[in-house]
Motif scaffolding. Structure first.
Motif: not given
Length: 44
Positions: A6-9, A32-44
């Motif tokens: 249930d973890c969102r990120k 996939a959404e949780a992994l994607e939110s982490n990827r966006k946080a690292l990129a930005g």
């Protein structure tokens, strides 16, 4: 949620990168959404 955490990120633990800092579950258990939110946080 189809067996996923249930973890969102997913945030890698500093000692064990395959586990989440927030929920302590394996990376594979996150959506996939949780992994994607982490990827966006690292990129930005």
């Amino acid at each position: 949620m189809s067996g996923r955490s249930d973890c969102r990120k997913f945030a890698p633990n500093i000692f064990n990168k395959s586990k989440c800092t927030n929920c302590f579950r394996q990376k594979e258990e996150h959506s996939a959404e949780a992994l994607e939110s982490n990827r966006k946080a690292l990129a930005g």
